[in-house]
Design an enzyme around this catalytic site. Structure first.
Site, PDB file in Angstrom:
ATOM      1  N   HIS A   8       0.874  -1.183   0.000  1.00  0.00           N
ATOM      2  CA  HIS A   8       0.000   0.000   0.000  1.00  0.00           C
ATOM      3  C   HIS A   8       0.908   1.230   0.000  1.00  0.00           C
ATOM      4  O   HIS A   8       2.035   1.172   0.511  1.00  0.00           O
ATOM      5  CB  HIS A   8      -0.828  -0.060   1.292  1.00  0.00           C
ATOM      6  CG  HIS A   8      -1.896   0.980   1.434  1.00  0.00           C
ATOM      7  ND1 HIS A   8      -1.642   2.261   1.854  1.00  0.00           N
ATOM      8  CD2 HIS A   8      -3.240   0.920   1.236  1.00  0.00           C
ATOM      9  CE1 HIS A   8      -2.777   2.938   1.926  1.00  0.00           C
ATOM     10  NE2 HIS A   8      -3.765   2.146   1.551  1.00  0.00           N
ATOM     11  N   ASP A  49       2.826  -4.714   7.631  1.00  0.00           N
ATOM     12  CA  ASP A  49       1.600  -3.935   7.503  1.00  0.00           C
ATOM     13  C   ASP A  49       0.446  -4.930   7.564  1.00  0.00           C
ATOM     14  O   ASP A  49       0.172  -5.643   6.593  1.00  0.00           O
ATOM     15  CB  ASP A  49       1.635  -3.168   6.174  1.00  0.00           C
ATOM     16  CG  ASP A  49       0.293  -2.530   5.837  1.00  0.00           C
ATOM     17  OD1 ASP A  49      -0.677  -2.737   6.584  1.00  0.00           O
ATOM     18  OD2 ASP A  49       0.219  -1.833   4.803  1.00  0.00           O
ATOM     19  N   GLN A  88      -4.811  -5.392   6.485  1.00  0.00           N
ATOM     20  CA  GLN A  88      -5.814  -6.268   5.859  1.00  0.00           C
ATOM     21  C   GLN A  88      -5.775  -7.691   6.408  1.00  0.00           C
ATOM     22  O   GLN A  88      -6.553  -8.530   5.970  1.00  0.00           O
ATOM     23  CB  GLN A  88      -5.600  -6.307   4.338  1.00  0.00           C
ATOM     24  CG  GLN A  88      -5.778  -4.979   3.648  1.00  0.00           C
ATOM     25  CD  GLN A  88      -7.205  -4.465   3.697  1.00  0.00           C
ATOM     26  OE1 GLN A  88      -8.154  -5.239   3.870  1.00  0.00           O
ATOM     27  NE2 GLN A  88      -7.375  -3.167   3.542  1.00  0.00           N
ATOM     28  N   LYS A 131     -10.909  -0.989  10.318  1.00  0.00           N
ATOM     29  CA  LYS A 131     -11.106  -2.165   9.467  1.00  0.00           C
ATOM     30  C   LYS A 131     -11.470  -3.390  10.312  1.00  0.00           C
ATOM     31  O   LYS A 131     -11.639  -4.490   9.802  1.00  0.00           O
ATOM     32  CB  LYS A 131      -9.837  -2.448   8.655  1.00  0.00           C
ATOM     33  CG  LYS A 131      -9.493  -1.320   7.665  1.00  0.00           C
ATOM     34  CD  LYS A 131      -8.279  -1.662   6.852  1.00  0.00           C
ATOM     35  CE  LYS A 131      -7.596  -0.462   6.238  1.00  0.00           C
ATOM     36  NZ  LYS A 131      -8.256   0.084   5.061  1.00  0.00           N
ATOM     37  N   CYS A 173      -4.856   2.722  -3.585  1.00  0.00           N
ATOM     38  CA  CYS A 173      -3.586   3.156  -2.957  1.00  0.00           C
ATOM     39  C   CYS A 173      -2.502   2.108  -3.162  1.00  0.00           C
ATOM     40  O   CYS A 173      -1.686   1.863  -2.255  1.00  0.00           O
ATOM     41  CB  CYS A 173      -3.766   3.458  -1.472  1.00  0.00           C
ATOM     42  SG  CYS A 173      -4.875   4.810  -1.169  1.00  0.00           S
TER      43      CYS A 173
HETATM   44  N1  PMP Z   1      -2.083  -0.714   4.526  1.00  0.00           N
HETATM   45  C1  PMP Z   1      -3.058  -1.414   3.949  1.00  0.00           C
HETATM   46  C2  PMP Z   1      -2.766  -2.776   3.414  1.00  0.00           C
HETATM   47  C3  PMP Z   1      -4.333  -0.867   3.853  1.00  0.00           C
HETATM   48  O1  PMP Z   1      -5.305  -1.567   3.267  1.00  0.00           O
HETATM   49  C4  PMP Z   1      -4.572   0.418   4.378  1.00  0.00           C
HETATM   50  C5  PMP Z   1      -5.945   1.056   4.267  1.00  0.00           C
HETATM   51  N2  PMP Z   1      -6.511   0.970   2.996  1.00  0.00           N
HETATM   52  C6  PMP Z   1      -3.523   1.092   4.972  1.00  0.00           C
HETATM   53  C7  PMP Z   1      -2.288   0.502   5.047  1.00  0.00           C
HETATM   54  C8  PMP Z   1      -3.696   2.453   5.563  1.00  0.00           C
HETATM   55  O2  PMP Z   1      -4.558   2.381   6.660  1.00  0.00           O
HETATM   56  P1  PMP Z   1      -5.069   3.722   7.360  1.00  0.00           P
HETATM   57  O3  PMP Z   1      -5.672   4.544   6.258  1.00  0.00           O
HETATM   58  O4  PMP Z   1      -6.079   3.258   8.349  1.00  0.00           O
HETATM   59  O5  PMP Z   1      -3.896   4.384   7.968  1.00  0.00           O
END
Ligand code: PMP
Length: 419
Positions: free
Chosen positions: A136, A213, A216, A239, A377
């Site tokens: 991401h 990270d 997910q 999430k 993203c």
């Molecule tokens: N990493 C991953 C794999 C994500 O899916 C997301 C959210 N789409 C993020 C990081 C960022 O999370 P946040 O916007 O809650 O900081």
């Protein structure tokens, strides 16, 4: 809510009482454009059950005050509840100690904390940082900023046509200059579950710390940071059926202690004079200012809720949804599923021949179906598959088999409108 049992072997949706679970989620009763809401954007944010909403109301109506700073009744309660929430998170991921859990504003904030706290102190010119194509943007951009500042180099693990990491290439990237690995546990764009245990073990042969990270992964499977032996693990409450504005960074105590603070301010200090500031111990060293107290307590309630259902049960049920959705959508001519890894969570990214993803999202929305369209993203993933964007249906344990049927019908409607 009572616990729900499911046989992990059974490929039978009736073993999971999804209707009883859905009754906990007021938002699922909504009508959108006159149709019942079918919410398939759980990878972006999941919905909040009544027990978590109730917990937030109870906090705001009977417990709210600032923490750590006063001896009055409310402040003591709020402090205790905030500390309890930290312990719930510790147990949830089986961290050794509660001081290894830092409350942040979310995954992005957690990764930035590691970049500033660890990276700016320990990464030097010529050092190499390994990332993967699946990351991401929040696990790419901070490291690029660091690389620019320090003159470090970013190495990227490629993926195959199924959206799986090339593990041989990963191992080939290591050398004596490798100083850090940033690794997504589950791809938000494709659903690929990466073999992180093996990858962490390999990095440790070179004494390289690994940041996972887990944004997910944490909502969809049991996480045990001691067993994985990761150095850092990050995820967001929103999430996991919790509030926005809060997440955690898990870090091994020895590493957190060695790191420099990310933000300066109140609570992160032991003492301040104009000549010298002595920092507080962990976790406080990394929690400057008033933290998201209400959100952290709500996060704790969300953890209670998910734990009662059981992450293994959630994983088994969602896997049935994934198998069913993959089979049904694959039968529709013109649908191309992007990301067909052997190990996946319940995420289906797809394109429709001749139709732009944004048009797909718009028409599905007219039928009350919420999917996400765009690059998620994860632009390097889109570049790898040579698509500007995909449509993504991402499932949670409160989705039903009939939600998949509605999606399939909706896709056929989209095709009738545009083709
Ligand atoms: N990493 C991953 C794999 C994500 O899916 C997301 C959210 N789409 C993020 C990081 C960022 O999370 P946040 O916007 O809650 O900081």
């Amino acid at each position: 809510m009572n616990s729900v049992t499911i046989s992990r072997q059974a490929d039978d949706f009736s073993v999971f009482d999804v209707d009883r679970i859905r009754a906990d989620f007021p938002i699922l009763q909504l009508k959108v454009n006159g149709r019942p809401l079918i919410y398939l954007d759980n990878a972006a944010s999941s919905q909040m059950p009544q027990p978590v909403i109730d917990r937030l109301v109870r906090y705001q109506t009977t417990q709210h005050a600032n923490i750590n700073r006063a001896v009055h009744y409310l402040s003591e309660i709020a402090t205790t509840e905030y500390d309890n929430a930290r312990c719930k998170l510790q147990q949830f991921i089986n961290a050794r100690e509660d001081r290894e859990i830092i409350f942040t504003s979310g995954t992005t904030d957690s990764i930035n904390l590691v970049m500033h706290g660890y990276g700016r102190k320990f990464i030097k010119a010529g050092d190499e940082i390994i990332l993967t194509t699946l990351e991401h943007h929040s696990n790419i951009v901070p490291w690029q900023m660091l690389a620019q500042e320090k003159g470090a180099i970013i190495r990227v693990v490629p993926i195959n046509d199924q959206g799986e990491l090339d593990i041989d290439e990963y191992e080939n990237l290591f050398n004596e200059r490798t100083k850090f690995v940033g690794l997504i546990h589950v791809s938000n764009a494709l659903g690929t579950i990466n073999p992180i245990r093996r990858m962490i073990e390999y990095a440790h042969r070179y004494s390289v710390p690994v940041l996972i990270d887990g944004a997910q992964a944490a909502p969809h499977m049991t996480i045990d940071v001691q067993s994985l032996d990761c150095d850092f693990y990050a995820f967001s409450a929103h999430k996991l059926c919790g509030p926005t504005g809060v997440g955690i960074l898990y870090g091994k105590a020895t590493l957190l202690e060695a790191m420099q603070p990310f933000k300066g301010g109140g609570d992160m200090i032991a003492s301040v004079t104009f000549e010298e500031t002595i920092y507080n111990t962990i976790p406080h060293k990394f929690e400057a200012g008033t933290p998201p107290i209400a959100a952290a307590i709500g996060f704790g309630a969300a953890i209670d809720y998910l734990t009662t259902i059981g992450l293994d049960q959630i994983a088994a049920y969602e896997h049935m949804l994934l198998d069913y959705a993959t089979a049904i959508l694959s039968e529709i001519p013109g649908v191309k599923i992007i990301g067909t890894a052997a190990e996946k969570t319940a995420v289906i990214s797809f394109t429709l021949d001749g139709i732009h993803p944004h048009d797909i999202g718009t028409i599905l929305n007219q039928d009350g179906i919420a999917v996400r369209t765009g690059h998620h993203c994860a632009q390097p993933v889109m570049q790898r598959f040579k698509v500007p964007a995909t449509s993504r249906a991402s499932f949670a344990f409160y989705n039903k088999k009939t939600d998949v049927d509605a999606l399939a019908t909706g896709i056929k409607t989209v095709q009738k409108v545009f083709l």
